[in-house]
Motif scaffolding. Structure first.
Motif, PDB file in Angstrom:
ATOM      1  N   LEU A  16       0.826  -1.210   0.000  1.00  0.00           N
ATOM      2  CA  LEU A  16       0.000   0.000   0.000  1.00  0.00           C
ATOM      3  C   LEU A  16       0.858   1.256   0.000  1.00  0.00           C
ATOM      4  CD1 LEU A  16      -2.805  -1.134   2.456  1.00  0.00           C
ATOM      5  CD2 LEU A  16      -3.019  -0.817  -0.019  1.00  0.00           C
ATOM      6  N   ASN A  17       1.916   1.264   0.814  1.00  0.00           N
ATOM      7  CA  ASN A  17       2.822   2.419   0.813  1.00  0.00           C
ATOM      8  C   ASN A  17       3.443   2.623  -0.564  1.00  0.00           C
ATOM      9  OD1 ASN A  17       4.117   1.988   4.205  1.00  0.00           O
ATOM     10  ND2 ASN A  17       2.373   3.145   3.495  1.00  0.00           N
ATOM     11  N   GLY A  18       3.800   1.538  -1.232  1.00  0.00           N
ATOM     12  CA  GLY A  18       4.370   1.619  -2.570  1.00  0.00           C
ATOM     13  C   GLY A  18       3.394   2.200  -3.590  1.00  0.00           C
ATOM     14  N   LEU A  19       2.107   2.080  -3.297  1.00  0.00           N
ATOM     15  CA  LEU A  19       1.068   2.636  -4.165  1.00  0.00           C
ATOM     16  C   LEU A  19       0.722   4.076  -3.781  1.00  0.00           C
ATOM     17  CD1 LEU A  19      -1.284  -0.478  -4.278  1.00  0.00           C
ATOM     18  CD2 LEU A  19       0.207   0.355  -6.123  1.00  0.00           C
ATOM     19  N   GLY A  20       1.431   4.617  -2.792  1.00  0.00           N
ATOM     20  CA  GLY A  20       1.205   5.997  -2.367  1.00  0.00           C
ATOM     21  C   GLY A  20       0.152   6.141  -1.279  1.00  0.00           C
ATOM     22  N   ILE A  21      -0.298   5.027  -0.735  1.00  0.00           N
ATOM     23  CA  ILE A  21      -1.294   5.075   0.349  1.00  0.00           C
ATOM     24  C   ILE A  21      -0.537   5.058   1.670  1.00  0.00           C
ATOM     25  CG2 ILE A  21      -3.234   3.873   1.433  1.00  0.00           C
ATOM     26  CD1 ILE A  21      -3.770   2.697  -1.447  1.00  0.00           C
ATOM     27  N   THR A  22      -0.666   6.135   2.418  1.00  0.00           N
ATOM     28  CA  THR A  22       0.120   6.267   3.647  1.00  0.00           C
ATOM     29  C   THR A  22      -0.711   6.293   4.919  1.00  0.00           C
ATOM     30  OG1 THR A  22       0.147   8.673   3.373  1.00  0.00           O
ATOM     31  CG2 THR A  22       2.003   7.443   2.446  1.00  0.00           C
TER      32      THR A  22
END
Length: 103
Positions: free
Chosen positions: A5-11
């Motif tokens: 998720l972080n890699g997809l820009g979801i923080t």
């Protein structure tokens, strides 16, 4: 999951360690989507799903299942799960679900 998720820009991600905490955190944060394991300590994923749906009938809860827990998926879908994802989790599978939610 968090790394994908972080890699997809979801923080903005909250993590629960058991089913009871998952329901409590849902009530507190009301997230756009929940990825939840079928097998969890203290309260099963299906029981937590029922509780979350009772809080918000429109909740989008995606159940994660391994091969040994596939029989529980029917119960999860019948109790309001938005979708399910097979373990091991992949970026491709998560992206598909997130795209489905956006559409």
């Amino acid at each position: 999951m968090k790394k994908i998720l972080n890699g997809l820009g979801i923080t903005e991600i909250e993590e629960a360690t058991d089913g009871i905490q998952a329901v409590d955190m849902y009530a507190k944060f009301m997230p756009d989507v929940v990825f939840m394991d079928i097998v969890m300590p203290k309260k099963t994923g299906v029981d937590a799903l029922r509780d979350i749906i009772s809080l918000n009938s429109g909740a989008r809860v995606v159940m994660a299942s391994s091969v040994g827990t596939q029989s529980n998926l029917k119960d999860a879908i019948e109790n309001g799960a938005y979708d399910f994802i097979q373990k091991p989790l992949t970026e491709e599978g998560i992206v598909k679900i997130l795209e489905k939610i956006k559409s």
